[in-house]
Design a protein around this motif. Structure first.
Motif, PDB file in Angstrom:
ATOM      1  N   GLU A 224      -3.740   9.190  -0.245  1.00 27.42           N
ATOM      2  CA  GLU A 224      -3.950   7.952  -1.004  1.00 27.42           C
ATOM      3  C   GLU A 224      -3.572   6.730  -0.172  1.00 27.42           C
ATOM      4  OE1 GLU A 224      -2.342   5.806  -5.128  1.00 27.42           O
ATOM      5  OE2 GLU A 224      -1.815   7.904  -4.656  1.00 27.42           O
TER       6      GLU A 224
ATOM      7  N   PHE B 234       0.836  -1.208   0.000  1.00 32.11           N
ATOM      8  CA  PHE B 234       0.000   0.000   0.000  1.00 32.11           C
ATOM      9  C   PHE B 234       0.871   1.259   0.000  1.00 32.11           C
ATOM     10  CE2 PHE B 234      -2.610  -3.293   2.004  1.00 32.11           C
ATOM     11  CZ  PHE B 234      -3.758  -3.215   1.231  1.00 32.11           C
TER      12      PHE B 234
ATOM     13  N   SER C 189      -6.332   3.861   0.874  1.00 33.93           N
ATOM     14  CA  SER C 189      -6.182   2.474   0.424  1.00 33.93           C
ATOM     15  C   SER C 189      -6.151   1.504   1.600  1.00 33.93           C
ATOM     16  CB  SER C 189      -4.907   2.333  -0.411  1.00 33.93           C
ATOM     17  OG  SER C 189      -3.766   2.707   0.350  1.00 33.93           O
TER      18      SER C 189
END
Length: 213
Positions: free
Chosen positions: A62, A48, A66
């Motif tokens: 982000e 990730f 995620s």
């Protein structure tokens, strides 16, 4: 008395004043927690971070989105979501077993079977007593550890039937920057070093002890 108009105020039950609410709840079946732990242990979390890295800089938004999205998906895979109906006059000790016995009693009453009605009434009374005792034990459990103030407040909220309303948040993206600028001005003007205050010697500390009956 003639010429006098008498008016009576009708009191409506709370169940008629408010409509039933549909609530989405999540249940954890047997083995769900262990399955979730296995899912997390087998996950390569570094992927990730690598996916959110661009040119040596990690995009925190982000990266966070995620990871939280993946965790939510794992929870959805091991849990069961269902819709329940809550009524304003619903008792806090009400359980699924009591509801089932209530339906069984009503069915026996409609059919006119006196033997079945007498049997279901006895089972219902016993189930209600057990549900009330279990609810009372849960409430008492909040006050066993006097050092855990959070659980004590949860017990008080359960006793008083307190329902916390979720505050509405402004969706303006500029709001965090405005708040930072507002509170930063106080930090710039504050030149006093922080000092720890020492309580007086005769000051008594509040101590809570469990009351045994």
């Amino acid at each position: 008395m003639s010429g006098t108009a008498s008016s009576t105020q009708r009191v409506r039950p709370i169940v008629r004043c408010s409509k039933p609410l549909l609530k989405q709840v999540r249940t954890w079946p047997a083995g769900a927690i262990s399955a979730l732990q296995d899912c997390f242990e087998q996950t390569t979390w570094i992927t990730f971070k690598e996916a959110a890295t661009d040119g040596g800089t990690v995009n925190l938004e982000e990266y966070t989105a995620s990871v939280t999205g993946y965790i939510s998906k794992c929870i959805d895979d091991v849990t069961v979501s269902k819709t329940i109906t809550t009524r304003p006059n619903q008792k806090p000790w009400m359980t699924a077993e009591v509801r089932m016995l209530l339906r069984t009693r009503d069915s026996a009453f409609r059919t006119g079977d006196r033997a079945a009605l007498r049997k279901t009434r006895a089972k219902l009374s016993r189930a209600i007593r057990e549900a009330k005792c279990a609810h009372a034990q849960r409430i008492r459990g909040h006050f066993k550890d006097t050092g855990d103030t959070r659980r004590m407040w949860e017990g008080i909220q359960a006793i008083t039937n307190y329902r916390k309303t979720s505050p509405s948040c402004d969706s303006d993206a500029i709001l965090p920057d405005e708040l930072n600028d507002f509170y930063a001005q106080f930090e710039a003007q504050n030149n006093t070093a922080a000092e720890k205050s020492i309580p007086p010697q005769n000051d008594q500390v509040l101590c809570l002890t469990a009351y045994s009956t």
